[in-house]
Design a protein around this motif. Structure first.
Motif, PDB file in Angstrom:
ATOM      1  N   SER A 213       0.816  -1.211   0.000  1.00 50.69           N
ATOM      2  CA  SER A 213       0.000   0.000   0.000  1.00 50.69           C
ATOM      3  C   SER A 213       0.852   1.264   0.000  1.00 50.69           C
ATOM      4  CB  SER A 213      -0.913   0.022   1.232  1.00 50.69           C
ATOM      5  OG  SER A 213      -0.144   0.201   2.412  1.00 50.69           O
ATOM      6  N   GLY A 214       2.124   1.128   0.416  1.00 53.27           N
ATOM      7  CA  GLY A 214       3.009   2.281   0.528  1.00 53.27           C
ATOM      8  C   GLY A 214       3.110   2.838   1.922  1.00 53.27           C
ATOM      9  N   ASP A 215       2.180   2.484   2.806  1.00 53.33           N
ATOM     10  CA  ASP A 215       2.178   2.970   4.187  1.00 53.33           C
ATOM     11  C   ASP A 215       2.865   1.935   5.080  1.00 53.33           C
ATOM     12  OD1 ASP A 215       1.716   3.937   6.713  1.00 53.33           O
ATOM     13  OD2 ASP A 215      -0.477   3.818   6.595  1.00 53.33           O
ATOM     14  N   PRO A 216       4.016   2.265   5.676  1.00 47.75           N
ATOM     15  CA  PRO A 216       4.743   1.271   6.473  1.00 47.75           C
ATOM     16  C   PRO A 216       4.257   1.120   7.908  1.00 47.75           C
ATOM     17  CG  PRO A 216       5.999   3.297   6.393  1.00 47.75           C
ATOM     18  CD  PRO A 216       4.762   3.535   5.551  1.00 47.75           C
ATOM     19  N   THR A 217       3.166   1.759   8.272  1.00 50.32           N
ATOM     20  CA  THR A 217       2.670   1.664   9.647  1.00 50.32           C
ATOM     21  C   THR A 217       2.428   0.205  10.025  1.00 50.32           C
ATOM     22  OG1 THR A 217       1.587   3.814   9.424  1.00 50.32           O
ATOM     23  CG2 THR A 217       0.878   2.402  11.250  1.00 50.32           C
ATOM     24  N   PRO A 218       3.022  -0.283  11.120  1.00 55.08           N
ATOM     25  CA  PRO A 218       2.847  -1.697  11.480  1.00 55.08           C
ATOM     26  C   PRO A 218       1.441  -1.987  11.976  1.00 55.08           C
ATOM     27  CG  PRO A 218       4.113  -0.541  13.167  1.00 55.08           C
ATOM     28  CD  PRO A 218       3.947   0.416  12.027  1.00 55.08           C
ATOM     29  N   SER A 219       0.951  -3.172  11.646  1.00 53.88           N
ATOM     30  CA  SER A 219      -0.332  -3.628  12.161  1.00 53.88           C
ATOM     31  C   SER A 219      -0.107  -4.352  13.488  1.00 53.88           C
ATOM     32  CB  SER A 219      -0.994  -4.584  11.160  1.00 53.88           C
ATOM     33  OG  SER A 219      -0.233  -5.779  11.048  1.00 53.88           O
ATOM     34  N   GLU A 220      -1.180  -4.671  14.164  1.00 59.70           N
ATOM     35  CA  GLU A 220      -1.064  -5.421  15.408  1.00 59.70           C
ATOM     36  C   GLU A 220      -0.445  -6.790  15.161  1.00 59.70           C
ATOM     37  OE1 GLU A 220      -1.511  -4.559  18.551  1.00 59.70           O
ATOM     38  OE2 GLU A 220      -1.858  -2.523  17.827  1.00 59.70           O
ATOM     39  N   ALA A 221      -0.784  -7.404  14.027  1.00 58.25           N
ATOM     40  CA  ALA A 221      -0.203  -8.709  13.707  1.00 58.25           C
ATOM     41  C   ALA A 221       1.299  -8.591  13.482  1.00 58.25           C
ATOM     42  CB  ALA A 221      -0.889  -9.286  12.468  1.00 58.25           C
ATOM     43  N   ASP A 222       1.744  -7.501  12.850  1.00 54.91           N
ATOM     44  CA  ASP A 222       3.182  -7.282  12.665  1.00 54.91           C
ATOM     45  C   ASP A 222       3.895  -7.230  14.011  1.00 54.91           C
ATOM     46  OD1 ASP A 222       2.765  -7.023   9.921  1.00 54.91           O
ATOM     47  OD2 ASP A 222       2.739  -4.838   9.964  1.00 54.91           O
ATOM     48  N   ILE A 223       3.323  -6.486  14.933  1.00 48.97           N
ATOM     49  CA  ILE A 223       3.946  -6.302  16.246  1.00 48.97           C
ATOM     50  C   ILE A 223       3.966  -7.607  17.028  1.00 48.97           C
ATOM     51  CG2 ILE A 223       3.722  -5.105  18.457  1.00 48.97           C
ATOM     52  CD1 ILE A 223       2.449  -2.758  16.859  1.00 48.97           C
ATOM     53  N   GLU A 251      10.433   4.114   5.531  1.00 52.10           N
ATOM     54  CA  GLU A 251      10.389   2.855   6.243  1.00 52.10           C
ATOM     55  C   GLU A 251      10.130   3.111   7.723  1.00 52.10           C
ATOM     56  OE1 GLU A 251      14.108   4.681   6.906  1.00 52.10           O
ATOM     57  OE2 GLU A 251      13.275   4.087   4.958  1.00 52.10           O
ATOM     58  N   ILE A 252       9.670   2.074   8.412  1.00 53.54           N
ATOM     59  CA  ILE A 252       9.489   2.112   9.858  1.00 53.54           C
ATOM     60  C   ILE A 252      10.467   1.124  10.483  1.00 53.54           C
ATOM     61  CG2 ILE A 252       7.960   1.446  11.761  1.00 53.54           C
ATOM     62  CD1 ILE A 252       7.173   4.093  10.735  1.00 53.54           C
ATOM     63  N   SER A 253      11.221   1.574  11.486  1.00 52.48           N
ATOM     64  CA  SER A 253      12.115   0.720  12.248  1.00 52.48           C
ATOM     65  C   SER A 253      11.464   0.418  13.594  1.00 52.48           C
ATOM     66  CB  SER A 253      13.462   1.425  12.463  1.00 52.48           C
ATOM     67  OG  SER A 253      14.167   0.853  13.550  1.00 52.48           O
ATOM     68  N   PHE A 254      11.263  -0.857  13.885  1.00 54.09           N
ATOM     69  CA  PHE A 254      10.693  -1.225  15.174  1.00 54.09           C
ATOM     70  C   PHE A 254      11.596  -0.773  16.310  1.00 54.09           C
ATOM     71  CE2 PHE A 254       7.169  -4.531  14.841  1.00 54.09           C
ATOM     72  CZ  PHE A 254       6.773  -4.106  13.586  1.00 54.09           C
ATOM     73  N   ARG A 255      12.902  -0.846  16.098  1.00 62.00           N
ATOM     74  CA  ARG A 255      13.848  -0.438  17.144  1.00 62.00           C
ATOM     75  C   ARG A 255      13.714   1.059  17.418  1.00 62.00           C
ATOM     76  NH1 ARG A 255      16.314  -3.382  20.747  1.00 62.00           N
ATOM     77  NH2 ARG A 255      16.834  -4.910  19.130  1.00 62.00           N
ATOM     78  N   ALA A 256      13.662   1.859  16.341  1.00 56.42           N
ATOM     79  CA  ALA A 256      13.553   3.305  16.505  1.00 56.42           C
ATOM     80  C   ALA A 256      12.224   3.717  17.120  1.00 56.42           C
ATOM     81  CB  ALA A 256      13.741   4.005  15.158  1.00 56.42           C
ATOM     82  N   GLU A 257      11.177   2.922  16.842  1.00 54.39           N
ATOM     83  CA  GLU A 257       9.851   3.242  17.371  1.00 54.39           C
ATOM     84  C   GLU A 257       9.626   2.688  18.768  1.00 54.39           C
ATOM     85  OE1 GLU A 257       7.467   5.143  15.860  1.00 54.39           O
ATOM     86  OE2 GLU A 257       8.998   5.604  14.356  1.00 54.39           O
ATOM     87  N   GLY A 258      10.615   1.991  19.315  1.00 56.26           N
ATOM     88  CA  GLY A 258      10.471   1.417  20.652  1.00 56.26           C
ATOM     89  C   GLY A 258       9.565   0.202  20.701  1.00 56.26           C
ATOM     90  N   LEU A 259       9.386  -0.470  19.555  1.00 54.96           N
ATOM     91  CA  LEU A 259       8.487  -1.631  19.507  1.00 54.96           C
ATOM     92  C   LEU A 259       9.205  -2.931  19.824  1.00 54.96           C
ATOM     93  CD1 LEU A 259       6.444  -0.640  16.328  1.00 54.96           C
ATOM     94  CD2 LEU A 259       5.704  -0.527  18.713  1.00 54.96           C
ATOM     95  N   ILE A 260      10.552  -2.910  19.850  1.00 55.35           N
ATOM     96  CA  ILE A 260      11.311  -4.069  20.317  1.00 55.35           C
ATOM     97  C   ILE A 260      12.480  -3.544  21.174  1.00 55.35           C
ATOM     98  CG2 ILE A 260      10.745  -5.649  18.458  1.00 55.35           C
ATOM     99  CD1 ILE A 260      13.357  -4.964  17.131  1.00 55.35           C
TER     100      ILE A 260
END
Length: 260
Positions: A213-223, A251-260
């Motif tokens: 879609s072009g939008d890198p926002t993570p879904s709940e399933a991604d997380i 892009e979205i980085s999980f590390r940068a976003e504090g998701l991991i």
């Protein structure tokens, strides 16, 4: 751990444009080829090549870059209308080059020779970008890694999931596509990722997948799945450095976003 989970994009409407009539460029009869190639076409091609050699691609619009590629596939016809149709159909140069052959064939005038030229360019771009990151320290060459991921995945029309395996010095030792899915989800098998990490004697991982879609926002399933992979990796003393979601232009980085 659920061994068969899926990364998914957040639900969003999908509108598929109606395809154009399928058409191929027929070969020209040998006796008519000179007549079908008027001098203005040869002059136009020569001028376009000269502009490219003199100033590079930066100042050229997308359709003119496509023309340069189409010159080889369709040597004796005006290819500007086809180049413009391709841009109109797919949106930009990158999406044209990375489009699936079945979708390229939806555009009138596209045949096997055109598809082959585009796929050669796509493969060359990916190989060049990959050469800048393979067997090199990833964490100190992060931008090169991001460039490679965007080249390989940003314009794909279906979701892809790949794992980057690193050694103890954080050199990239393997880049493997784990799975492909549909436009909004892809199956992921944590056991296969861990098994392959052990086979490669990898010490760390980076997960990468794209959102068509072009939008890198993570879904709940991604997380959720990222956390499961991180837990499985930790149990084997393997570090999960990051999970990157690649969109069209960012892009979205999980590390940068504090998701991991």
């Amino acid at each position: 751990m659920d061994p068969n989970h899926q990364f998914t994009e957040a639900p969003m409407p999908l509108f598929a444009p109606a395809p154009d009539d399928v058409g191929l460029v027929p070969p020209l009869p040998a006796g008519n080829r000179d007549k079908s190639s008027p001098s203005y076409l040869a002059d136009h091609r020569a001028r376009l090549r000269e502009r490219f050699l003199a100033g590079g691609a930066a100042a050229m619009p997308d359709y003119e870059l496509l023309e340069l590629l189409l010159f080889r596939a369709i040597p004796r016809q005006d290819v500007k209308p086809l180049a413009r149709r391709l841009i109109q159909h797919f949106g930009d140069f990158n999406r044209v080059i990375s489009a699936m052959p079945s979708r390229l064939q939806d555009v009138t005038g596209v045949g096997p020779a055109v598809i082959t030229e585009f796929k050669i360019v796509e493969a060359a771009a990916q190989r060049l970008a990959r050469a800048r990151v393979m067997n090199r320290p990833v964490l100190s060459g992060w931008q090169a890694l991001l460039d490679y991921c965007h080249t390989a995945m940003a314009h794909a029309e279906t979701e892809q999931f790949r794992t980057l395996y690193l050694d103890r010095k954080n050199n990239l030792i393997a880049d493997e596509e784990q799975a492909r899915g549909t436009v909004d989800h892809v199956p992921v098998y944590p056991r296969e990722i861990m098994r392959r990490a052990l086979e490669l004697n990898a010490s760390a991982l980076i997960l990468v997948h794209n959102h068509p879609s072009g939008d890198p926002t993570p879904s709940e399933a991604d997380i959720t799945m990222t956390h499961r992979i991180a837990k499985a990796a930790d149990s084997l003393s393997i570090t999960l450095h990051d999970h990157l979601i690649i969109g069209k232009s960012r892009e979205i980085s999980f590390r940068a976003e504090g998701l991991i």
